[in-house]
Design an enzyme around this catalytic site. Structure first.
Site, mmCIF file in Angstrom:
data_model
loop_
_atom_site.group_PDB
_atom_site.id
_atom_site.type_symbol
_atom_site.label_atom_id
_atom_site.label_comp_id
_atom_site.label_asym_id
_atom_site.label_seq_id
_atom_site.Cartn_x
_atom_site.Cartn_y
_atom_site.Cartn_z
ATOM 1 N N SER A 124 -15.913 -27.976 -19.845
ATOM 2 C CA SER A 124 -16.399 -26.719 -20.397
ATOM 3 C C SER A 124 -17.728 -26.947 -21.118
ATOM 4 O O SER A 124 -18.689 -27.393 -20.496
ATOM 5 C CB SER A 124 -15.340 -26.103 -21.302
ATOM 6 O OG SER A 124 -15.617 -24.756 -21.583
ATOM 7 N N GLU A 130 -11.021 -20.170 -12.732
ATOM 8 C CA GLU A 130 -11.559 -20.411 -14.059
ATOM 9 C C GLU A 130 -11.390 -19.203 -14.983
ATOM 10 O O GLU A 130 -11.107 -19.332 -16.173
ATOM 11 C CB GLU A 130 -13.054 -20.765 -13.969
ATOM 12 C CG GLU A 130 -13.357 -22.078 -13.286
ATOM 13 C CD GLU A 130 -13.209 -23.273 -14.200
ATOM 14 O OE1 GLU A 130 -12.719 -23.111 -15.342
ATOM 15 O OE2 GLU A 130 -13.563 -24.393 -13.765
ATOM 16 N N HIS A 183 -8.948 -22.531 -16.438
ATOM 17 C CA HIS A 183 -9.843 -23.294 -17.301
ATOM 18 C C HIS A 183 -9.065 -24.132 -18.321
ATOM 19 O O HIS A 183 -8.181 -23.640 -19.016
ATOM 20 C CB HIS A 183 -10.755 -22.312 -18.037
ATOM 21 C CG HIS A 183 -11.915 -22.938 -18.718
ATOM 22 N ND1 HIS A 183 -13.033 -23.373 -18.031
ATOM 23 C CD2 HIS A 183 -12.157 -23.196 -20.024
ATOM 24 C CE1 HIS A 183 -13.903 -23.859 -18.889
ATOM 25 N NE2 HIS A 183 -13.395 -23.769 -20.105
#
Length: 505
Positions: A198, A323, A416
């Site tokens: 990230s 995601e 994610h």
């Protein structure tokens, strides 16, 4: 006859002084070592300065304070009882017990949208990597939020100047510390692999385009980056002005406010800016992010990768299958609604918008809208990085498709952050424990072992193994799932539909 066991060497001489580590969970650990001067007082919002060397031996048995941020999950950043302080620029090292020949070095950059995160978080404990991979593991704190990733230069005065990209510069300073000192901890300064997820992945794709970072790391393993998340000129100045308004001060008062307000005030204002303001005004953008300033970060990362201006080192880059699903459920900041998607496309041609949305069957259904938001922020720019970089350096692409049973029941799938326990092998706390609830543990651990194995092979050899390199002709992508496979040009129709989209560049 009695035998004796050699005691591990825990006292190490660094460029700034001696440090004394500890043995924990069968590895050696040094925690809270300063790598730059405290960024406080006149050094707030300034580029990092060298550490003042210390006398005697520094006790490196405890983590340093975490960067100022909103309290969150202790396993990922700062718990409600975690000490916070602007004096946070410290680095941690974990190494095997023995002093063998120099080992590969793995340096991790934590995620958290450049607003949360800490090197002391349980999720980023590197013990499993050190034990399984026979490596030296490093993780550092860097400045976050307004104190690390906003551009306040418009408010500089001769008496109180402000620098830009100070959070990225912290990371460069930490990497320089690694080059100077890691040999003393058993690491090889000529074999440094950076990895991160990230915002950590965004940091890496940005650092690969920062001239002053050249030569400080030799390989990059990038998880769920959003490489287009770098801006300038224009938007960073606008967002700085918005933050000043949220602080309730005038432009004239801004220099003194930025220099002296408690960090907690800045943290709260950034929270409002990133959760309430920019998701509606600039959907898909992040107000706290690297700034394309023409000097420290000369080019937008996407443009740098396309033109061969990024550091030409081996790169592994990939994403989760969906995601955007996590953000739709937990932190609603992506363009995952029809209204935000319309706003996002307002700056481009109607024909391009129509072409893109036609590639997502069922749009504007919620499922399709979530995929649009996740793709434009994470997947699309990662593909653009891979297709640019592969012309200049070895590049591999992956996609993490595995979702444990509980994620399927929640309707979020492989989303994610779920690869973080996989890459570290940490399944006893936080997200890792959640992902190994009954019915999924064996497969979850198996997929994680394979994913972590790819990182460790890459760190040791410069090749993750078991799948072909990425190239424009085939776009080979390794899919990590119950059964791994290699896919050629996944989501080709989506990729072609997005052709020509420039976002906020």
């Amino acid at each position: 006859m009695a035998t004796t066991t050699a005691q591990p060497d825990l006292t190490v001489s660094t460029s700034d002084g001696m440090v004394q580590g500890i043995v924990v969970n069968g590895v050696r650990a040094w925690r809270g070592i300063p790598y730059a001067a405290p960024p406080v007082g006149d050094l707030r919002l300034r580029l990092p300065r060298p550490v003042q060397p210390w006398e005697g031996v520094l006790d490196a048995g405890r983590y340093g304070p975490v960067p100022p941020q909103e309290p969150g999950l202790p396993s990922m950043g700062a718990g409600r009882k975690t000490p916070m302080d602007e004096d946070c620029l410290t680095i941690n090292v974990t190494a095997p017990l023995d002093n063998a020949p120099p080992r590969p070095v793995l340096v991790y950059f934590y995620g958290g949208g450049f607003t949360i995160g800490a090197a002391s978080a349980a999720a980023y404990d590197g013990t499993n990597l050190v034990e399984r991979g026979d490596v030296v593991y490093v993780c550092m704190n860097y400045r976050l939020g307004a104190l690390g990733f906003m551009d306040f230069r418009r408010y500089s005065t001769p008496e109180r100047p402000f620098d830009v990209n100070v959070g990225l510069a912290d990371q460069v300073a930490a990497l320089r510390w690694v080059q100077r000192n890691i040999a003393g901890f058993g690491g090889d300064p000529e074999n440094v692999t950076v990895f991160g997820e990230s915002a950590g992945g965004m940091s890496i794709t940005a650092l690969m385009c920062v001239p002053s970072a050249e030569g400080l790391f030799h390989r990059a393993f990038v998880q769920s980056s959003a490489p287009a998340t770098a801006y300038g000129p224009g938007l960073p100045e606008k967002w700085a002005g918005s933050l000043i308004e949220l602080l309730g001060v005038s432009d004239e008062e801004a220099p003194n406010a930025l220099a002296s307000l408690p960090a907690e005030r800045l943290v709260k204002a950034v929270g409002r800016l990133t959760r309430k303001v920019t998701p509606e005004s600039e959907p898909g953008a992040l107000a706290v992010a690297p700034v394309v300033d023409g000097e420290f970060l000369p080019l937008h990362p996407i443009d740098a990768f396309r033109t061969g201006k990024a550091h030409r080192i081996p790169l592994v880059i990939g994403n989760m299958f969906r995601e955007g699903a996590l953000f739709d459920r937990v932190q609603d900041v992506l363009p995952t609604t029809e209204e935000r998607i319309d706003t996002m496309f307002a700056r481009t041609e109607p024909e391009l918008k129509a072409r893109v949305l036609a590639a997502y069957p069922g749009y504007p259904s919620k499922h399709a809208a979530v995929d649009v938001g996740g793709d434009v922020v994470f997947w699309l720019p990662s593909v653009q990085v891979a297709e640019g970089h592969c012309a200049y350096a070895p590049t591999w692409s992956y996609r993490f498709d595995y979702a444990p049973r509980v994620a399927g029941l929640l309707g979020i799938g492989a989303t994610h952050g779920m690869d973080t326990p996989a890459v570290f092998g940490n399944y006893t706390t936080g997200l890792g424990r959640f992902l190994t609830l009954p019915g999924s543990k064996r497969t979850t651990v198996s997929v994680g072992n394979r994913f972590r194995g790819a990182l460790l092979r890459f760190a040791r050899t410069g090749n993750p193994g078991l799948w072909p390199a990425y190239g424009i002709g085939t776009r080979a992508t390794k899919v990590f799932d119950d059964t791994d496979r290699v896919v050629q040009d996944p989501h080709r129709n989506r990729r072609e539909a997005w052709n020509g989209y420039r976002g906020y560049r």
